[in-house]
Scaffold this active site. Structure first.
Site, PDB file in Angstrom:
ATOM      1  N   ASP A 181       0.864  -1.164   0.000  1.00 17.19           N
ATOM      2  CA  ASP A 181       0.000   0.000   0.000  1.00 17.19           C
ATOM      3  C   ASP A 181       0.914   1.232   0.000  1.00 17.19           C
ATOM      4  O   ASP A 181       2.103   1.138   0.314  1.00 17.19           O
ATOM      5  CB  ASP A 181      -0.886  -0.036   1.248  1.00 17.19           C
ATOM      6  CG  ASP A 181      -1.704   1.227   1.417  1.00 17.19           C
ATOM      7  OD1 ASP A 181      -2.296   1.682   0.432  1.00 17.19           O
ATOM      8  OD2 ASP A 181      -1.698   1.775   2.535  1.00 17.19           O
ATOM      9  N   ASP A 183      -0.189   5.110   0.900  1.00 11.50           N
ATOM     10  CA  ASP A 183      -0.406   6.077   1.968  1.00 11.50           C
ATOM     11  C   ASP A 183      -0.253   5.428   3.342  1.00 11.50           C
ATOM     12  O   ASP A 183      -0.874   4.398   3.631  1.00 11.50           O
ATOM     13  CB  ASP A 183      -1.797   6.693   1.858  1.00 11.50           C
ATOM     14  CG  ASP A 183      -1.917   7.619   0.662  1.00 11.50           C
ATOM     15  OD1 ASP A 183      -0.919   7.797  -0.063  1.00 11.50           O
ATOM     16  OD2 ASP A 183      -3.012   8.168   0.432  1.00 11.50           O
TER      17      ASP A 183
END
Length: 392
Positions: A181, A183
């Site tokens: 991922d 963020d």
């Protein structure tokens, strides 16, 4: 004559030739080696050898003790005829990795006591790293690895450390593809929140973000709502935000190490390609998936183009990348922090929650709660020495 089981323990200051000298002494006797462990801590050596002896125990004791003393070592022999012992109950071996920053003796004592309470036994203990976090790996035998993991997850929470439990065997070191991922995982920021601050709608967007990451709101709906608030930002604004995003400490080490060890590494993000494409070049990532922010005549329109990379989309992207590189899903790893990463982590062979929300920690195979992305390497069984070697 049935063989006699003998456990020899050699200790002393480490020096060249100790192991060879000890086995040379054993070679003069009728011995079958069953197990060997050797560790060196600072300059102190501990060598243990379990073997079956056919012959005179006294003669063997004399020769190995004499050989050990000649090398400045001490040797202890424990003799027990276990040839008639009942077979041991079936057990499975697990890798148990404990991470702490720092790793206190009391915490490690709590973890090992819970292993004992569970009926498990520790075959070996080794240090993977002392920086940026302390990482200890144990090989643990237990009757129920699934229950062992549940016990140690609770023990880790009680002790304030991280614990990863994985089945031992070839599968563990067969991982070949890692998806991150972006963020709050690959980078420290929530990029859309930074965009919102620049647009003057930070509070409104953060409120929606928190609901989405906690699993209280559908991600696709929340993304559309947040993007609508960004209408009117200029391309220059977006690019300024992109250039100011900060990598998570250890991110470069994490990616570089995995790439040099032959892993395929990429990212899947609910953010926007105009922001995330920077990291493909900067880190040498092989693949990426993110959303497309519509910009017309230099202005953000407040719309997202094409299918949204949401919770289901992230899992689909992982499967697609695994298929592209011909990697079985059992050999994939996914790392994330929010509820929209749940499907991706559950689909992966190993799902790792990184400083994650509670919803994701509950779904992940293991959690890491220190602020260094390269600490995830220890969960994969990669030591600090291997990391340093890969950096050369």
């Amino acid at each position: 004559m049935r063989p006699t089981s003998v456990l020899a323990t050699v200790t002393g200051r480490d020096r060249t030739g100790v192991t060879a000298g000890f086995f040379a002494a054993l070679a003069a006797h009728d011995v079958d080696v069953r197990d060997v462990e050797q560790v060196v801590i600072r300059d102190r050596l501990l060598l243990t050898v379990l073997f079956d002896l056919r012959g005179d125990v006294g003669a063997l004791r004399h020769s190995v003790t004499q050989a050990a003393h000649a090398m400045g070592m001490e040797c202890e022999l424990v003799v027990a005829d276990d040839s008639a012992a009942p077979p041991a109950a079936a057990t499975s071996r697990s890798h148990v990795i404990v991470l702490g920053h720092p790793l206190r003796a009391g915490a490690l004592g709590h973890i090992t006591q819970r292993i004992a309470d569970h009926g498990g036994s520790i075959d070996s203990v080794a240090q993977l790293s002392s920086e940026p976090v302390s990482a200890i790996e144990m090989i643990v035998r237990s009757h129920d690895p699934v229950e062992l993991r549940a016990v140690l997850v609770q023990a880790a929470e009680d002790a304030g450390v991280d614990v990863a439990v994985e089945p031992a065997g070839l599968r563990r070191r067969a991982k070949r593809l890692v998806v991150l991922d972006v963020d709050s995982t690959l980078i420290r920021d929530e990029a859309i929140d930074v965009l919102a601050e620049r647009a003057g709608v930070g509070a409104e967007v953060r409120a929606v973000t928190e609901r989405a990451m906690a699993g209280e709101m559908d991600f696709a709906d929340s993304l559309r709502a947040r993007v609508a608030l960004l209408a009117g930002l200029t391309r220059a604004d977006v690019e300024a935000v992109r250039d100011g995003l900060n990598l998570t400490p250890g991110a470069q080490t994490f990616v570089r190490t995995l790439r040099r060890l032959g892993f395929h590494v990429g990212m899947v993000s609910g953010s926007f390609t105009i922001l995330t494409d920077r990291f493909i070049t900067e880190l040498g990532l092989e693949f990426a998936a993110a959303n497309e922010l519509e910009i017309v005549d230099g202005l953000v329109t407040g719309r997202v183009l094409g299918p949204i990379v949401d919770r289901a989309g992230k899992a689909a992207a992982l499967r697609s990348f695994a298929e592209k590189y011909d990697v079985p899903m059992s050999q994939t790893v996914a790392v994330g922090d929010g509820a929209n990463d749940i499907d991706m982590l559950e689909a992966a062979g190993l799902g790792i929650a990184f400083n994650a929300k509670s919803a994701l920690r509950a779904a992940a195979d293991t959690s890491v709660n220190v602020p260094y992305l390269d600490s995830v390497l220890f969960v994969l069984g990669i030591s600090r020495d291997e990391i340093d070697e890969a950096s050369v």
